[in-house]
Design a protein around this motif. Structure first.
Motif, PDB file in Angstrom:
ATOM      1  N   GLY A 214       0.884  -1.289   0.152  1.00  0.00           N
ATOM      2  CA  GLY A 214       0.024   0.090  -0.016  1.00  0.00           C
ATOM      3  C   GLY A 214       0.780   1.307   0.030  1.00  0.00           C
ATOM      4  N   ARG A 215       0.745   2.192  -1.104  1.00  0.00           N
ATOM      5  CA  ARG A 215       1.739   3.333  -1.136  1.00  0.00           C
ATOM      6  C   ARG A 215       0.716   4.565  -1.673  1.00  0.00           C
ATOM      7  NH1 ARG A 215       6.182   2.652  -5.278  1.00  0.00           N
ATOM      8  NH2 ARG A 215       6.747   1.153  -3.675  1.00  0.00           N
ATOM      9  N   ALA A 216       0.661   5.258  -0.867  1.00  0.00           N
ATOM     10  CA  ALA A 216      -0.072   6.726  -1.186  1.00  0.00           C
ATOM     11  C   ALA A 216      -1.437   6.394  -1.644  1.00  0.00           C
ATOM     12  CB  ALA A 216       0.621   7.295  -2.445  1.00  0.00           C
ATOM     13  N   GLY A 217      -2.042   5.507  -0.725  1.00  0.00           N
ATOM     14  CA  GLY A 217      -3.456   5.281  -0.692  1.00  0.00           C
ATOM     15  C   GLY A 217      -3.959   4.358  -1.793  1.00  0.00           C
ATOM     16  N   ALA A 218      -2.814   3.596  -2.585  1.00  0.00           N
ATOM     17  CA  ALA A 218      -3.317   2.791  -3.760  1.00  0.00           C
ATOM     18  C   ALA A 218      -2.394   1.608  -3.320  1.00  0.00           C
ATOM     19  CB  ALA A 218      -3.040   3.332  -4.845  1.00  0.00           C
ATOM     20  N   GLU A 219      -2.899   0.386  -3.968  1.00  0.00           N
ATOM     21  CA  GLU A 219      -2.180  -0.689  -4.044  1.00  0.00           C
ATOM     22  C   GLU A 219      -1.022  -1.007  -5.244  1.00  0.00           C
ATOM     23  OE1 GLU A 219      -3.253  -5.616  -4.253  1.00  0.00           O
ATOM     24  OE2 GLU A 219      -4.352  -4.346  -2.785  1.00  0.00           O
ATOM     25  N   GLN A 220      -0.175  -1.322  -4.887  1.00  0.00           N
ATOM     26  CA  GLN A 220       0.856  -1.612  -5.911  1.00  0.00           C
ATOM     27  C   GLN A 220       1.761  -3.014  -5.783  1.00  0.00           C
ATOM     28  OE1 GLN A 220       3.598   1.613  -6.990  1.00  0.00           O
ATOM     29  NE2 GLN A 220       2.211   3.112  -6.095  1.00  0.00           N
ATOM     30  N   GLN A 221       2.134  -3.296  -7.186  1.00  0.00           N
ATOM     31  CA  GLN A 221       2.737  -4.605  -7.143  1.00  0.00           C
ATOM     32  C   GLN A 221       4.216  -4.509  -7.584  1.00  0.00           C
ATOM     33  OE1 GLN A 221       1.165  -7.581  -6.633  1.00  0.00           O
ATOM     34  NE2 GLN A 221      -0.896  -6.011  -6.255  1.00  0.00           N
ATOM     35  N   VAL A 222       5.110  -4.967  -6.464  1.00  0.00           N
ATOM     36  CA  VAL A 222       6.604  -4.957  -6.567  1.00  0.00           C
ATOM     37  C   VAL A 222       7.279  -6.343  -6.810  1.00  0.00           C
ATOM     38  CG1 VAL A 222       6.598  -2.496  -5.916  1.00  0.00           C
ATOM     39  CG2 VAL A 222       7.044  -4.419  -4.426  1.00  0.00           C
ATOM     40  N   SER A 223       8.222  -6.263  -7.337  1.00  0.00           N
ATOM     41  CA  SER A 223       9.129  -7.640  -7.157  1.00  0.00           C
ATOM     42  C   SER A 223      10.434  -7.622  -6.914  1.00  0.00           C
ATOM     43  CB  SER A 223       8.925  -8.470  -8.662  1.00  0.00           C
ATOM     44  OG  SER A 223       9.668  -9.555  -8.712  1.00  0.00           O
ATOM     45  N   VAL A 224      10.860  -8.231  -5.951  1.00  0.00           N
ATOM     46  CA  VAL A 224      12.199  -7.974  -5.284  1.00  0.00           C
ATOM     47  C   VAL A 224      12.862  -9.161  -5.091  1.00  0.00           C
ATOM     48  CG1 VAL A 224      13.205  -7.041  -3.334  1.00  0.00           C
ATOM     49  CG2 VAL A 224      11.114  -6.124  -3.737  1.00  0.00           C
ATOM     50  N   PRO A 225      14.387  -9.280  -5.780  1.00  0.00           N
ATOM     51  CA  PRO A 225      14.807 -10.484  -5.795  1.00  0.00           C
ATOM     52  C   PRO A 225      15.541 -10.830  -4.276  1.00  0.00           C
ATOM     53  CG  PRO A 225      16.375  -8.641  -6.446  1.00  0.00           C
ATOM     54  CD  PRO A 225      14.838  -8.175  -6.376  1.00  0.00           C
ATOM     55  N   VAL A 226      15.576 -12.120  -3.926  1.00  0.00           N
ATOM     56  CA  VAL A 226      15.964 -12.634  -2.895  1.00  0.00           C
ATOM     57  C   VAL A 226      17.734 -12.678  -2.753  1.00  0.00           C
ATOM     58  CG1 VAL A 226      16.310 -14.598  -1.410  1.00  0.00           C
ATOM     59  CG2 VAL A 226      13.991 -14.024  -2.283  1.00  0.00           C
ATOM     60  N   ARG A 227      18.408 -12.206  -1.438  1.00  0.00           N
ATOM     61  CA  ARG A 227      19.728 -12.041  -1.468  1.00  0.00           C
ATOM     62  C   ARG A 227      19.970 -13.091  -0.213  1.00  0.00           C
ATOM     63  NH1 ARG A 227      22.967  -6.635  -1.038  1.00  0.00           N
ATOM     64  NH2 ARG A 227      22.199  -6.710  -3.241  1.00  0.00           N
ATOM     65  N   VAL A 228      21.008 -13.836  -0.124  1.00  0.00           N
ATOM     66  CA  VAL A 228      21.397 -14.654   1.066  1.00  0.00           C
ATOM     67  C   VAL A 228      22.441 -14.112   1.836  1.00  0.00           C
ATOM     68  CG1 VAL A 228      22.235 -16.775   1.649  1.00  0.00           C
ATOM     69  CG2 VAL A 228      20.716 -16.795   0.097  1.00  0.00           C
ATOM     70  N   VAL A 229      22.275 -13.862   2.992  1.00  0.00           N
ATOM     71  CA  VAL A 229      23.376 -13.060   3.856  1.00  0.00           C
ATOM     72  C   VAL A 229      23.501 -13.828   5.238  1.00  0.00           C
ATOM     73  CG1 VAL A 229      24.074 -10.928   4.977  1.00  0.00           C
ATOM     74  CG2 VAL A 229      22.918 -10.726   2.727  1.00  0.00           C
ATOM     75  N   ASP A 230      24.704 -14.312   5.400  1.00  0.00           N
ATOM     76  CA  ASP A 230      24.838 -15.213   6.625  1.00  0.00           C
ATOM     77  C   ASP A 230      23.986 -16.250   6.642  1.00  0.00           C
ATOM     78  OD1 ASP A 230      26.919 -13.338   7.500  1.00  0.00           O
ATOM     79  OD2 ASP A 230      25.641 -11.941   8.589  1.00  0.00           O
ATOM     80  N   GLY A 231      23.559 -16.978   5.717  1.00  0.00           N
ATOM     81  CA  GLY A 231      23.072 -18.172   5.483  1.00  0.00           C
ATOM     82  C   GLY A 231      21.381 -17.700   5.638  1.00  0.00           C
ATOM     83  N   ARG A 232      20.900 -16.731   5.638  1.00  0.00           N
ATOM     84  CA  ARG A 232      19.598 -16.078   5.689  1.00  0.00           C
ATOM     85  C   ARG A 232      19.104 -15.391   4.490  1.00  0.00           C
ATOM     86  NH1 ARG A 232      15.472 -16.670   9.063  1.00  0.00           N
ATOM     87  NH2 ARG A 232      14.069 -15.129   9.451  1.00  0.00           N
ATOM     88  N   LYS A 233      17.901 -15.842   3.887  1.00  0.00           N
ATOM     89  CA  LYS A 233      17.255 -15.062   2.785  1.00  0.00           C
ATOM     90  C   LYS A 233      16.693 -13.802   3.417  1.00  0.00           C
ATOM     91  CE  LYS A 233      16.583 -19.672   0.731  1.00  0.00           C
ATOM     92  NZ  LYS A 233      15.818 -20.737   0.411  1.00  0.00           N
ATOM     93  N   LEU A 234      16.884 -12.902   2.550  1.00  0.00           N
ATOM     94  CA  LEU A 234      16.088 -11.607   2.584  1.00  0.00           C
ATOM     95  C   LEU A 234      16.007 -10.502   1.608  1.00  0.00           C
ATOM     96  CD1 LEU A 234      18.824  -9.447   2.567  1.00  0.00           C
ATOM     97  CD2 LEU A 234      19.178 -10.195   4.934  1.00  0.00           C
ATOM     98  N   VAL A 235      15.269  -9.644   1.585  1.00  0.00           N
ATOM     99  CA  VAL A 235      15.128  -8.689   0.644  1.00  0.00           C
ATOM    100  C   VAL A 235      15.642  -7.426   0.743  1.00  0.00           C
ATOM    101  CG1 VAL A 235      13.087  -9.927  -0.349  1.00  0.00           C
ATOM    102  CG2 VAL A 235      12.558  -8.143   1.296  1.00  0.00           C
ATOM    103  N   GLY A 236      16.349  -7.186   1.934  1.00  0.00           N
ATOM    104  CA  GLY A 236      16.825  -5.996   2.209  1.00  0.00           C
ATOM    105  C   GLY A 236      16.177  -4.961   2.581  1.00  0.00           C
ATOM    106  N   VAL A 237      15.162  -5.036   3.532  1.00  0.00           N
ATOM    107  CA  VAL A 237      14.585  -3.836   4.089  1.00  0.00           C
ATOM    108  C   VAL A 237      14.546  -3.997   5.408  1.00  0.00           C
ATOM    109  CG1 VAL A 237      13.157  -3.531   2.005  1.00  0.00           C
ATOM    110  CG2 VAL A 237      12.201  -4.916   3.921  1.00  0.00           C
ATOM    111  N   GLY A 238      14.421  -2.568   6.286  1.00  0.00           N
ATOM    112  CA  GLY A 238      14.204  -2.720   7.630  1.00  0.00           C
ATOM    113  C   GLY A 238      12.806  -2.568   7.871  1.00  0.00           C
ATOM    114  N   LEU A 239      12.077  -3.591   8.712  1.00  0.00           N
ATOM    115  CA  LEU A 239      10.583  -3.677   8.738  1.00  0.00           C
ATOM    116  C   LEU A 239      10.117  -2.838  10.010  1.00  0.00           C
ATOM    117  CD1 LEU A 239       9.886  -7.400   8.254  1.00  0.00           C
ATOM    118  CD2 LEU A 239       9.591  -5.311   6.600  1.00  0.00           C
TER     119      LEU A 239
END
Length: 365
Positions: A214-239
């Motif tokens: 949800g961004r600026a009051g509308a729903e958007q679709q995004v696609s983010v590649p997975v990266r492995v860091v220290d054996g754990r998969k992530l998309v690289g954002v802080g939640l």
């Protein structure tokens, strides 16, 4: 006889003259030693001294007489037991000074750890940085503890998960923005941060994760590649997670900072929201971080916290399983340590301690 006496007189007369340079040398050396000792008294050294800190009962009151844990009157079940979180006193670090005399005193006093400053505080951190970080960690620790306790009581605690940070160079850079609300991963609704992180683990490295945001009051679709860091998969954002608590609970821990009181906060909140005495009159202390899924994590300064707990009269101590290697051989007389890995396990352990059936509880030995 006079000749001998005269010779002796002349010898005695020359002796002070020969010793004078030596005396000045000794005085000079003494002055240098005094100067060196003076320098040592004020020269800051890059070390931190960690000692036992006070233990604070989560079921007790603050300095101004208010409950440390406050809940609505219609939900409150005051408890008179002892469930204390433990602390470490820290000398040195940003804004502090440790000298050679301090190190000598800490070594002689015992129950204190001397560690390089960089192992405790990142290089370049200021005293204000430390205060802000400790306050933020304490606030998050309290929130997670409240959530875990209420969910353990069967309450529904909805989560709103948004993007709190997008580091430069991360897989999500240019795709996700700070403030994006994460709605779905694939066709699964995002019900919480734990669920989201778990779902990401099902994707392969390099595979794109489809996200609805949800961004600026509308729903958007995004696609983010997975990266492995220290054996754990992530998309690289802080939640960033916001909870809708069914019962408002506040915790006032004073000027104590850091995340290590999470376990004891969660037990304290649970006790205040349930009838009866969870502790059964036993004096229980402990430490450990608390994750939103109820996992108890390791902390620093466990040996000093054991000493502080016993000094405060605790008979039992709940220790994170991840700290057991530091606990063995350092348990004060009269203190029984119980190894814990989750909130649910810690809750059952406390109930057994209260019932007097704790002889078989897991320890760190």
């Amino acid at each position: 006889m006079r000749a001998v006496g005269a010779a002796r007189s002349r010898d005695l007369g020359r002796a002070p003259g020969r010793r004078a340079p030596r005396s000045r040398l000794l005085l000079g050396l003494l002055a240098l030693v005094c100067l060196a000792l003076l320098v040592l008294a004020f020269l800051p050294l890059p070390y931190v001294i960690m000692g036992p800190g006070p233990a604070t009962n989560t079921l007790g009151t603050t300095a101004d007489g208010k409950p440390l844990i406050s809940v609505p009157k219609d939900k409150d079940h005051p408890a008179s037991g002892v469930l204390s979180f433990t602390t470490v006193s820290v000398r040195g670090g940003p804004g502090g000074t440790v000298t050679a005399y301090d190190l000598l005193g800490a070594w002689a006093a015992g129950h204190r750890a001397i560690v390089p400053e960089e192992q405790v505080f990142p290089r370049g951190m200021t005293g204000e940085d430390v205060k802000r970080e400790n306050a933020a960690e304490m606030s998050l620790s309290q929130e997670d503890a409240i959530v875990v306790a209420q969910r353990a009581l069967g309450m529904t605690v909805p989560e709103t998960v948004t993007v709190g940070a997008v580091p430069q160079g991360s897989p999500a850079a240019g795709k996700l923005q700070v403030g994006d609300r994460l709605l779905r991963i694939g066709d699964r609704p995002v019900t919480g941060s734990v669920m989201l992180r778990s779902a990401i683990q099902s994707y392969a490295e390099g595979q794109s994760v489809p996200l609805a945001v949800g961004r600026a009051g509308a729903e958007q679709q995004v696609s983010v590649p997975v990266r492995v860091v220290d054996g754990r998969k992530l998309v690289g954002v802080g939640l960033k997670v916001a909870y809708a608590l069914p019962v408002k609970v506040t915790i006032d821990a004073g000027d104590v900072g850091g995340p290590s009181a999470g376990l004891m906060f969660s037990l304290g909140v649970y006790d205040r929201l349930t009838p009866g005495e969870l502790t059964g009159g036993q004096r229980i202390a402990g430490t450990g971080t608390m994750a939103p899924d109820g996992t108890v994590g390791p902390i620093g300064g466990i040996q000093q916290k054991l000493v502080g707990a016993r000094s405060a009269g605790a008979q039992w101590f709940l220790a994170p399983a991840g700290n057991c290697s530091e606990v063995t051989g350092h348990v004060p007389d009269g203190l029984r340590v119980v190894r814990v890995q989750s909130f649910q396990q810690a809750l059952k352990d406390v109930e057994q301690i209260a019932a007097g059936t704790a002889s078989a509880l897991p320890t760190c030995s």
